[in-house]
Design an enzyme around this catalytic site. Sequence first.
Site, PDB file in Angstrom:
ATOM      1  N   TYR A  29    -111.887 -22.043  67.119  1.00 24.76           N
ATOM      2  CA  TYR A  29    -111.330 -20.804  66.576  1.00 24.76           C
ATOM      3  C   TYR A  29    -111.524 -19.654  67.575  1.00 24.76           C
ATOM      4  O   TYR A  29    -112.562 -19.523  68.217  1.00 24.76           O
ATOM      5  CB  TYR A  29    -112.024 -20.428  65.249  1.00 24.76           C
ATOM      6  CG  TYR A  29    -111.498 -19.117  64.691  1.00 24.76           C
ATOM      7  CD1 TYR A  29    -110.323 -19.089  63.954  1.00 24.76           C
ATOM      8  CD2 TYR A  29    -112.141 -17.906  64.971  1.00 24.76           C
ATOM      9  CE1 TYR A  29    -109.812 -17.890  63.482  1.00 24.76           C
ATOM     10  CE2 TYR A  29    -111.628 -16.712  64.500  1.00 24.76           C
ATOM     11  CZ  TYR A  29    -110.464 -16.709  63.766  1.00 24.76           C
ATOM     12  OH  TYR A  29    -109.955 -15.527  63.314  1.00 24.76           O
ATOM     13  N   SER A  42    -107.922  -7.248  59.055  1.00 22.74           N
ATOM     14  CA  SER A  42    -106.675  -7.954  58.734  1.00 22.74           C
ATOM     15  C   SER A  42    -106.351  -7.843  57.244  1.00 22.74           C
ATOM     16  O   SER A  42    -105.313  -8.310  56.790  1.00 22.74           O
ATOM     17  CB  SER A  42    -106.773  -9.440  59.119  1.00 22.74           C
ATOM     18  OG  SER A  42    -107.869 -10.043  58.475  1.00 22.74           O
ATOM     19  N   GLN A  64    -106.031 -14.602  64.263  1.00 24.36           N
ATOM     20  CA  GLN A  64    -105.745 -13.702  63.144  1.00 24.36           C
ATOM     21  C   GLN A  64    -104.309 -13.171  63.234  1.00 24.36           C
ATOM     22  O   GLN A  64    -103.704 -12.797  62.228  1.00 24.36           O
ATOM     23  CB  GLN A  64    -106.750 -12.552  63.181  1.00 24.36           C
ATOM     24  CG  GLN A  64    -106.572 -11.533  62.100  1.00 24.36           C
ATOM     25  CD  GLN A  64    -107.761 -10.587  62.050  1.00 24.36           C
ATOM     26  OE1 GLN A  64    -108.875 -11.011  61.731  1.00 24.36           O
ATOM     27  NE2 GLN A  64    -107.544  -9.332  62.375  1.00 24.36           N
ATOM     28  N   ASN A  88    -113.657 -19.660  59.294  1.00 25.19           N
ATOM     29  CA  ASN A  88    -112.703 -20.404  60.130  1.00 25.19           C
ATOM     30  C   ASN A  88    -112.019 -21.533  59.355  1.00 25.19           C
ATOM     31  O   ASN A  88    -110.809 -21.707  59.430  1.00 25.19           O
ATOM     32  CB  ASN A  88    -113.413 -20.984  61.362  1.00 25.19           C
ATOM     33  CG  ASN A  88    -114.024 -19.898  62.232  1.00 25.19           C
ATOM     34  OD1 ASN A  88    -113.818 -18.717  61.966  1.00 25.19           O
ATOM     35  ND2 ASN A  88    -114.763 -20.285  63.247  1.00 25.19           N
ATOM     36  N   LYS A 123    -100.733 -14.416  61.159  1.00 24.15           N
ATOM     37  CA  LYS A 123    -100.256 -14.185  59.789  1.00 24.15           C
ATOM     38  C   LYS A 123     -98.992 -13.348  59.695  1.00 24.15           C
ATOM     39  O   LYS A 123     -98.092 -13.638  58.907  1.00 24.15           O
ATOM     40  CB  LYS A 123    -101.365 -13.548  58.958  1.00 24.15           C
ATOM     41  CG  LYS A 123    -102.402 -14.574  58.593  1.00 24.15           C
ATOM     42  CD  LYS A 123    -103.686 -13.960  58.155  1.00 24.15           C
ATOM     43  CE  LYS A 123    -104.810 -14.899  58.499  1.00 24.15           C
ATOM     44  NZ  LYS A 123    -105.016 -15.116  59.945  1.00 24.15           N
ATOM     45  N   SER A 153     -67.131   3.156  56.322  1.00 24.27           N
ATOM     46  CA  SER A 153     -67.512   3.970  57.467  1.00 24.27           C
ATOM     47  C   SER A 153     -67.682   5.401  56.998  1.00 24.27           C
ATOM     48  O   SER A 153     -66.953   5.870  56.113  1.00 24.27           O
ATOM     49  CB  SER A 153     -66.418   3.877  58.525  1.00 24.27           C
ATOM     50  OG  SER A 153     -66.456   5.004  59.371  1.00 24.27           O
ATOM     51  N   LYS A 184     -62.098   1.687  56.752  1.00 27.98           N
ATOM     52  CA  LYS A 184     -62.979   0.565  57.104  1.00 27.98           C
ATOM     53  C   LYS A 184     -63.671  -0.086  55.912  1.00 27.98           C
ATOM     54  O   LYS A 184     -64.104   0.582  54.981  1.00 27.98           O
ATOM     55  CB  LYS A 184     -64.082   1.037  58.079  1.00 27.98           C
ATOM     56  CG  LYS A 184     -63.606   1.456  59.438  1.00 27.98           C
ATOM     57  CD  LYS A 184     -62.878   0.355  60.207  1.00 27.98           C
ATOM     58  CE  LYS A 184     -63.769  -0.805  60.589  1.00 27.98           C
ATOM     59  NZ  LYS A 184     -64.717  -0.435  61.645  1.00 27.98           N
ATOM     60  N   GLU A 226     -73.416  -9.237  59.288  1.00 26.84           N
ATOM     61  CA  GLU A 226     -73.966  -8.776  60.567  1.00 26.84           C
ATOM     62  C   GLU A 226     -75.491  -8.723  60.507  1.00 26.84           C
ATOM     63  O   GLU A 226     -76.190  -9.090  61.453  1.00 26.84           O
ATOM     64  CB  GLU A 226     -73.411  -7.395  60.906  1.00 26.84           C
ATOM     65  CG  GLU A 226     -71.919  -7.432  61.195  1.00 26.84           C
ATOM     66  CD  GLU A 226     -71.332  -6.026  61.263  1.00 26.84           C
ATOM     67  OE1 GLU A 226     -70.928  -5.611  62.345  1.00 26.84           O
ATOM     68  OE2 GLU A 226     -71.300  -5.342  60.222  1.00 26.84           O
ATOM     69  N   ASN A 251     -66.648  -2.967  56.201  1.00 31.43           N
ATOM     70  CA  ASN A 251     -67.364  -3.706  57.242  1.00 31.43           C
ATOM     71  C   ASN A 251     -68.214  -4.848  56.685  1.00 31.43           C
ATOM     72  O   ASN A 251     -68.781  -4.718  55.605  1.00 31.43           O
ATOM     73  CB  ASN A 251     -68.257  -2.745  58.034  1.00 31.43           C
ATOM     74  CG  ASN A 251     -67.443  -1.699  58.761  1.00 31.43           C
ATOM     75  OD1 ASN A 251     -66.345  -1.971  59.232  1.00 31.43           O
ATOM     76  ND2 ASN A 251     -67.980  -0.481  58.836  1.00 31.43           N
ATOM     77  N   THR A 299     -62.173 -24.689  68.926  1.00 31.06           N
ATOM     78  CA  THR A 299     -63.187 -24.980  69.943  1.00 31.06           C
ATOM     79  C   THR A 299     -63.000 -23.890  70.988  1.00 31.06           C
ATOM     80  O   THR A 299     -61.877 -23.411  71.192  1.00 31.06           O
ATOM     81  CB  THR A 299     -63.009 -26.367  70.590  1.00 31.06           C
ATOM     82  OG1 THR A 299     -61.790 -26.362  71.325  1.00 31.06           O
ATOM     83  CG2 THR A 299     -62.981 -27.495  69.567  1.00 31.06           C
ATOM     84  N   HIS A 300     -64.070 -23.483  71.618  1.00 29.96           N
ATOM     85  CA  HIS A 300     -64.018 -22.381  72.603  1.00 29.96           C
ATOM     86  C   HIS A 300     -63.405 -21.115  71.995  1.00 29.96           C
ATOM     87  O   HIS A 300     -62.824 -20.309  72.717  1.00 29.96           O
ATOM     88  CB  HIS A 300     -63.212 -22.774  73.847  1.00 29.96           C
ATOM     89  CG  HIS A 300     -63.608 -24.085  74.433  1.00 29.96           C
ATOM     90  ND1 HIS A 300     -64.543 -24.217  75.438  1.00 29.96           N
ATOM     91  CD2 HIS A 300     -63.198 -25.354  74.131  1.00 29.96           C
ATOM     92  CE1 HIS A 300     -64.686 -25.499  75.742  1.00 29.96           C
ATOM     93  NE2 HIS A 300     -63.892 -26.211  74.959  1.00 29.96           N
TER      94      HIS A 300
HETATM   95  N1  ARG Z   1    -109.549 -12.871  59.435  1.00 35.01           N
HETATM   96  C1  ARG Z   1    -109.791 -14.041  60.216  1.00 35.01           C
HETATM   97  C2  ARG Z   1    -108.466 -14.700  60.597  1.00 35.01           C
HETATM   98  O1  ARG Z   1    -107.527 -14.460  59.963  1.00 35.01           O
HETATM   99  C3  ARG Z   1    -110.582 -15.021  59.431  1.00 35.01           C
HETATM  100  C4  ARG Z   1    -111.441 -15.886  60.275  1.00 35.01           C
HETATM  101  C5  ARG Z   1    -112.437 -15.045  60.955  1.00 35.01           C
HETATM  102  N2  ARG Z   1    -113.423 -15.829  61.633  1.00 35.01           N
HETATM  103  C6  ARG Z   1    -114.257 -15.275  62.492  1.00 35.01           C
HETATM  104  N3  ARG Z   1    -115.116 -16.086  63.035  1.00 35.01           N
HETATM  105  N4  ARG Z   1    -114.237 -14.013  62.816  1.00 35.01           N
HETATM  106  O2  ARG Z   1    -108.383 -15.427  61.522  1.00 35.01           O
END
Ligand code: ARG
Length: 464
Positions: free
Chosen positions: A319, A26, A324, A112, A327, A279, A285, A292, A287, A157-158
């Site tokens: 956990y 990650s 992961q 964790n 993110k 365009s 044009k 948008e 735009n 409205t509408h």
């Molecule tokens: N990279 C992991 C995450 O974002 C961190 C926690 C990992 N914990 C584990 N027991 N593998 O969730």
Amino acid sequence: MNANKAPWGGRFHEKPSSLFLQFSQSVSFDWRLYKQDIKGSIAHARMLEKIGIIDQKESEEIQRGLTEILEEIEQGQFKWSTQLEDIHMNIESALINKTKAGLKLHTGRSRNDQIATTMRLWVKEEVQKILSLLSRLQAVLVQWAEENVEVVIPGYTHLQKAQVVLLAHQILAYVEMLERDKEKFKECYNNADVLVLGSGALAGSSIELDREYVANLLGFSRISQNSMDGVSDRDFVLDFLYGASTLGIHLSRFAEDMVLWSSSEWGFLELPDAFSSGSSLMPNKKNPDCFELLRGKSARLISNLNRLSILLKSLPLTYNRDMQEDKEPLFDSADTVERCLEMLIAMIPKLKIKKSLCLKQSEDSLLFATDIVDWLVQKRIPFREAHHKVGELIGYCQKNSLSLDAVPSSVLDAIHPELSKQWKSFFDPHKSLERKKTMGSPNPDLVRKRILFWKESLKSSLGS
Ligand code: ARG
């Protein structure tokens, strides 16, 4: 221990497959949590020193090492390695290469509770940025409303013309929405503002960690009370994504209004060249691409909330590595929100209202039909009857190709003896607005008051 190897090497006999490493890493996206992660580690080290797990020298070495790593990252000199799963392992390994004391830093801590803490710190900072951008956008809208405070437009409205309103009233409607968005983000901040470090992997620690001390160092207002909840709670991320999703919906509705207003059919608005596209084929044009795209970006914001909800819904406590995946939607929504807000803050002051066209569109006599009903009601005619009579008048006009303001007095006299004297005054858009009595209506005095209210109340959030 070799600092570049996985810390669980003791139990494992085989090297990790490179395919698995690539699949599970990650660090390619979580590296951007470095500031908060290092801040959390420094606080943890200071606490370990306080409770006597490391001595002062070790604590100083760890803190110095982490500070150096922070600088290396900021200067682009730090070597991130996808051989080491995530940000935590990259930083820990670099620290151990700098000082043996680094081997003690992870005492009483798991990735964790570490990642949950890091993300909470990150979300709290991000919310602050978004709150300030939201206030700036509100201020720009209020300014725009003030500059055009006398402009009347038809309200819909509408998507059918309904009654006249002030353009400023419609713009201020978006200011109200943004205020509710701020409330949602504040709620997110409050839910993120809990220290979960000290939850360990799931069951806390048999070492007497001073959690209150860490909370203080990191600026968390309170500490979590259940270690299992501590490591598995991502509600604050859901809150963030919900706030971003609702904001996305609001911005998209605003964008849609602006697309309509800038069309030749509406003609309320001239788009700035600097924020529009032409365009490649049609030379005529201009735009509204910016609006948008704003409308389009809301799809990401809405779906990122969905993505995290689906991710979390069946996870057993505590956990799970699935988490992961929380993110990327978080980062994507934060980046998207920031970009959309910055774009609008820059663009709105450049939008030009075509005042005379707005007025022309507001002179459609049907827009005042409800005012006539209200007048009749005040002459003691029951509402349903008055509504019916004005409806009949409109039918009569359509049959005879007349506009409502041109109905002959003889026809009006049959409805109410005083009606024909009043008749012409109903069709003045400004008078129509001045007749509005209710709080929250587009009565020009009330709209002006609301503008002043916003200017005053935004002063403190804009720090001026
Ligand atoms: N990279 C992991 C995450 O974002 C961190 C926690 C990992 N914990 C584990 N027991 N593998 O969730």
